[in-house]
Motif scaffolding. Structure first.
Motif, PDB file in Angstrom:
ATOM      1  N   TYR A   1       4.065  15.115  -0.101  1.00  0.00           N
ATOM      2  CA  TYR A   1       3.002  15.268   0.884  1.00  0.00           C
ATOM      3  C   TYR A   1       3.527  14.853   2.249  1.00  0.00           C
ATOM      4  CZ  TYR A   1      -0.699  16.124  -2.523  1.00  0.00           C
ATOM      5  OH  TYR A   1      -1.497  16.677  -3.474  1.00  0.00           O
TER       6      TYR A   1
ATOM      7  N   SER B   1      -8.558   3.889   3.035  1.00  0.00           N
ATOM      8  CA  SER B   1      -8.645   5.069   2.185  1.00  0.00           C
ATOM      9  C   SER B   1      -7.380   5.911   2.289  1.00  0.00           C
ATOM     10  CB  SER B   1      -9.873   5.891   2.548  1.00  0.00           C
ATOM     11  OG  SER B   1      -9.819   6.243   3.895  1.00  0.00           O
ATOM     12  N   ASP B   2      -7.084   6.599   1.199  1.00  0.00           N
ATOM     13  CA  ASP B   2      -5.968   7.538   1.169  1.00  0.00           C
ATOM     14  C   ASP B   2      -6.552   8.933   1.046  1.00  0.00           C
ATOM     15  OD1 ASP B   2      -4.114   5.447   1.132  1.00  0.00           O
ATOM     16  OD2 ASP B   2      -4.185   5.303  -1.041  1.00  0.00           O
ATOM     17  N   MET B   3      -6.117   9.835   1.939  1.00  0.00           N
ATOM     18  CA  MET B   3      -6.656  11.193   1.925  1.00  0.00           C
ATOM     19  C   MET B   3      -5.545  12.192   1.659  1.00  0.00           C
ATOM     20  SD  MET B   3      -8.907  10.923   5.395  1.00  0.00           S
ATOM     21  CE  MET B   3      -9.972  12.281   4.971  1.00  0.00           C
ATOM     22  N   TYR B   4      -5.881  13.201   0.871  1.00  0.00           N
ATOM     23  CA  TYR B   4      -4.931  14.272   0.575  1.00  0.00           C
ATOM     24  C   TYR B   4      -5.575  15.599   0.917  1.00  0.00           C
ATOM     25  CZ  TYR B   4      -2.561  10.568  -1.928  1.00  0.00           C
ATOM     26  OH  TYR B   4      -1.926   9.394  -2.237  1.00  0.00           O
ATOM     27  N   LEU B   5      -4.887  16.400   1.699  1.00  0.00           N
ATOM     28  CA  LEU B   5      -5.437  17.681   2.133  1.00  0.00           C
ATOM     29  C   LEU B   5      -4.633  18.844   1.557  1.00  0.00           C
ATOM     30  CD1 LEU B   5      -6.251  15.590   4.433  1.00  0.00           C
ATOM     31  CD2 LEU B   5      -6.263  17.530   5.961  1.00  0.00           C
ATOM     32  N   HIS B   6      -5.334  19.859   1.136  1.00  0.00           N
ATOM     33  CA  HIS B   6      -4.714  21.104   0.677  1.00  0.00           C
ATOM     34  C   HIS B   6      -5.485  22.269   1.254  1.00  0.00           C
ATOM     35  CE1 HIS B   6      -3.117  18.993  -2.963  1.00  0.00           C
ATOM     36  NE2 HIS B   6      -4.149  18.246  -2.696  1.00  0.00           N
ATOM     37  N   VAL B   7      -4.783  23.340   1.481  1.00  0.00           N
ATOM     38  CA  VAL B   7      -5.469  24.587   1.825  1.00  0.00           C
ATOM     39  C   VAL B   7      -5.209  25.564   0.688  1.00  0.00           C
ATOM     40  CG1 VAL B   7      -5.547  26.507   3.452  1.00  0.00           C
ATOM     41  CG2 VAL B   7      -5.273  24.177   4.288  1.00  0.00           C
TER      42      VAL B   7
ATOM     43  N   ARG C   1       0.854  -1.168   0.000  1.00  0.00           N
ATOM     44  CA  ARG C   1       0.000   0.000   0.000  1.00  0.00           C
ATOM     45  C   ARG C   1       0.898   1.229   0.000  1.00  0.00           C
ATOM     46  NH1 ARG C   1      -4.187   1.786   4.703  1.00  0.00           N
ATOM     47  NH2 ARG C   1      -4.700   3.760   3.718  1.00  0.00           N
TER      48      ARG C   1
ATOM     49  N   PHE D   1     -13.616   8.127  -5.733  1.00  0.00           N
ATOM     50  CA  PHE D   1     -12.679   9.248  -5.634  1.00  0.00           C
ATOM     51  C   PHE D   1     -13.516  10.487  -5.363  1.00  0.00           C
ATOM     52  CE2 PHE D   1     -10.617  12.850  -8.004  1.00  0.00           C
ATOM     53  CZ  PHE D   1      -9.611  13.070  -7.085  1.00  0.00           C
TER      54      PHE D   1
ATOM     55  N   LEU E   1     -11.831  13.304  10.856  1.00  0.00           N
ATOM     56  CA  LEU E   1     -11.377  13.154   9.470  1.00  0.00           C
ATOM     57  C   LEU E   1     -11.244  11.689   9.093  1.00  0.00           C
ATOM     58  CD1 LEU E   1      -8.606  15.724   8.541  1.00  0.00           C
ATOM     59  CD2 LEU E   1     -10.777  15.334   7.413  1.00  0.00           C
TER      60      LEU E   1
ATOM     61  N   VAL F   1      -9.177  25.810   9.588  1.00  0.00           N
ATOM     62  CA  VAL F   1      -8.703  26.661   8.504  1.00  0.00           C
ATOM     63  C   VAL F   1      -9.188  28.070   8.797  1.00  0.00           C
ATOM     64  CG1 VAL F   1      -8.851  27.093   6.024  1.00  0.00           C
ATOM     65  CG2 VAL F   1      -8.685  24.759   6.879  1.00  0.00           C
TER      66      VAL F   1
ATOM     67  N   ILE G   1      -9.492   8.691  -1.703  1.00  0.00           N
ATOM     68  CA  ILE G   1      -9.675   7.518  -2.547  1.00  0.00           C
ATOM     69  C   ILE G   1     -10.041   6.365  -1.609  1.00  0.00           C
ATOM     70  CG2 ILE G   1      -8.607   5.965  -4.236  1.00  0.00           C
ATOM     71  CD1 ILE G   1      -6.488   8.605  -4.189  1.00  0.00           C
TER      72      ILE G   1
ATOM     73  N   ALA H   1      -6.034   5.886   6.121  1.00  0.00           N
ATOM     74  CA  ALA H   1      -6.992   5.408   7.107  1.00  0.00           C
ATOM     75  C   ALA H   1      -7.304   3.941   6.852  1.00  0.00           C
ATOM     76  CB  ALA H   1      -8.267   6.231   7.045  1.00  0.00           C
TER      77      ALA H   1
ATOM     78  N   LEU I   1     -10.479  24.416   2.673  1.00  0.00           N
ATOM     79  CA  LEU I   1      -9.758  23.158   2.863  1.00  0.00           C
ATOM     80  C   LEU I   1     -10.340  22.168   1.876  1.00  0.00           C
ATOM     81  CD1 LEU I   1      -7.840  21.227   4.476  1.00  0.00           C
ATOM     82  CD2 LEU I   1      -9.806  20.660   5.889  1.00  0.00           C
TER      83      LEU I   1
ATOM     84  N   PHE J   1      -0.903  17.534   2.668  1.00  0.00           N
ATOM     85  CA  PHE J   1      -0.886  16.501   3.691  1.00  0.00           C
ATOM     86  C   PHE J   1      -1.569  15.244   3.202  1.00  0.00           C
ATOM     87  CE2 PHE J   1      -0.890  20.633   5.589  1.00  0.00           C
ATOM     88  CZ  PHE J   1       0.173  20.543   6.471  1.00  0.00           C
ATOM     89  N   PHE J   2      -1.123  14.119   3.713  1.00  0.00           N
ATOM     90  CA  PHE J   2      -1.894  12.905   3.445  1.00  0.00           C
ATOM     91  C   PHE J   2      -2.145  12.159   4.744  1.00  0.00           C
ATOM     92  CE2 PHE J   2       0.907   9.280   3.898  1.00  0.00           C
ATOM     93  CZ  PHE J   2       2.168   9.814   3.751  1.00  0.00           C
ATOM     94  N   ILE J   3      -3.211  11.379   4.704  1.00  0.00           N
ATOM     95  CA  ILE J   3      -3.596  10.531   5.827  1.00  0.00           C
ATOM     96  C   ILE J   3      -3.974   9.190   5.241  1.00  0.00           C
ATOM     97  CG2 ILE J   3      -5.239  10.179   7.699  1.00  0.00           C
ATOM     98  CD1 ILE J   3      -5.797  13.157   7.663  1.00  0.00           C
TER      99      ILE J   3
ATOM    100  N   GLU K   1      -9.208  15.370  -0.676  1.00  0.00           N
ATOM    101  CA  GLU K   1      -9.436  14.348  -1.702  1.00  0.00           C
ATOM    102  C   GLU K   1      -9.275  12.990  -1.046  1.00  0.00           C
ATOM    103  OE1 GLU K   1      -7.245  14.869  -5.432  1.00  0.00           O
ATOM    104  OE2 GLU K   1      -6.859  16.908  -4.765  1.00  0.00           O
TER     105      GLU K   1
END
Lengths: 236, 236
Positions: free
Chosen positions: A74, B173-179, A67, B215, B77, A179, B204, A231, B199, A227-229, B202
């Motif tokens: 990021y 899941s994969d999360m991507y954050l942007h401001v 994975r 997505f 989140l 934010v 997946i 989960a 904010l 940023f990424f997370i 994204e």
């Protein structure tokens, strides 16, 4: 470090060095047992750890798969190994603006579960990536737990020092994200305009015994931070 | 649902209903075993699950303690149980703006691992909390996995439908954050000014077999959204 943790690290290193991609299949359990010369329960613990860390996913009856997040540059929100790991191809530096022992603010005292007359180490620093501002960081450390800090430590990785030199065990953390718009002071430190977007991340770090030892508030330069997370199942 | 999952839910409910606080101690293992009339391995699995979910923390040789985030009105989140759970004292509604079957954008195709000629369900909706805009959401569902959607489903919880009606198992899941700053269209939907902070998250979503099926790109009204994340030991 325990055997199963060591093996987990080795598997993770193998995946990185060979640039394995999301969905690539790892050898079956029996092969891994033989390769590392350990029992089934040890290798299972290693794989469970890697699954929790988001390095692999296991499909029952089908195997263990890699994975990986696909996007470069990021920063993981769930890692305090810090920017240095995620941004390893980038140059990350810190500039300490303030560092002293003081009384906490009401907010810091509440979050650290201490009184207003207890001592904290207060640290304010700006972090840079490739010479650009990345974030402004204000941290309050409970001085009865983090008994000593100096400029040299603070310029490097504080968490590395806490774990290695002080021998403390970091347990869990609670993070709060907001934010908003940059105020004048934040804008000045980050080299942005007042009113520009900001992401603020407040984190309360606890020892494994549940005691909070660090309350930090980090304000990110929105132009520099992504940023990424990852989960997992159970969290969904 | 398996026995250990049921017990985990019951313990979680007990903590919520009795408003136990961070640091409150739960009964010892033996008491819980007797109370639920299960083996040590079952109760251990329940507690491990609760620990992963950030509901409790375990201190070796000392016991099991409640872990709770203290701040009200924050959205997790890492939960796709959605806003309804975290904002349960608030009134959350959705308005579907677009819903159709179409070809994916290049970006959606890349993230879903499908071709540009495959079909996706495209859904665009605005979500509200207490009548205020919370977020603008655009989702692309791989139609070969999510074979049917309609307006009624989309106005409610899509994930509930996916799990219960389609019987699919959501994995990770994969999360991507942007401001960034809101563009004109986003500002109009959210009732904010163009250029105001946003904010964007994204995500997946994958099935347990690793296949991406959704997505989604969610743009939050910064005035309405506060997030929390609970991170564990292993992730640090």
């Amino acid at each position: 470090m325990l055997k199963y943790q060591q093996i987990a690290l080795e598997i993770e290193k193998h995946i990185e060095e060979n640039e394995l991609q999301q969905g690539d299949k790892l050898p079956v359990l029996e092969t891994l047992m033989a390769q590392f010369n350990v029992s089934k329960s040890t290798i299972t613990k290693s794989l469970d750890l890697l699954e929790k860390k988001g390095v692999v996913f296991q499909v029952r009856g089908s195997g263990i798969f890699v994975r990986r997040h696909k996007r470069r540059g990021y920063v993981s929100l769930l890692s305090n190994q810090g920017f240095k790991k995620d941004l390893k191809d980038f140059h990350v530096t810190s500039k300490v603006i303030e560092m002293d022992v003081r009384k906490p603010t009401q907010e810091a005292a509440d979050n650290l579960n201490i009184g207003l007359h207890d001592d904290v180490y207060f640290i304010k620093r700006v972090r840079y990536v490739n010479g650009q501002t990345l974030c402004l960081e204000e941290s309050f450390y409970n001085k009865s737990i983090i008994t000593y800090l100096n400029n040299e430590i603070v310029s490097e990785s504080i968490f590395h020092y806490i774990k290695e030199a002080l021998g403390l065990k970091v347990g869990f953390s609670d993070m709060y994200l907001h934010v908003d718009k940059l105020n004048q002071e934040e804008a000045a430190y980050l080299g942005l305009k007042e009113g520009a977007p900001k992401l603020t991340v407040e984190t309360i770090f606890h020892l494994t015994n549940g005691q909070p030892f660090d309350f930090s508030k980090v304000t990110y330069n929105y132009e520099q931070s992504q940023f990424f997370i990852q989960a997992n199942n159970e969290l969904l």
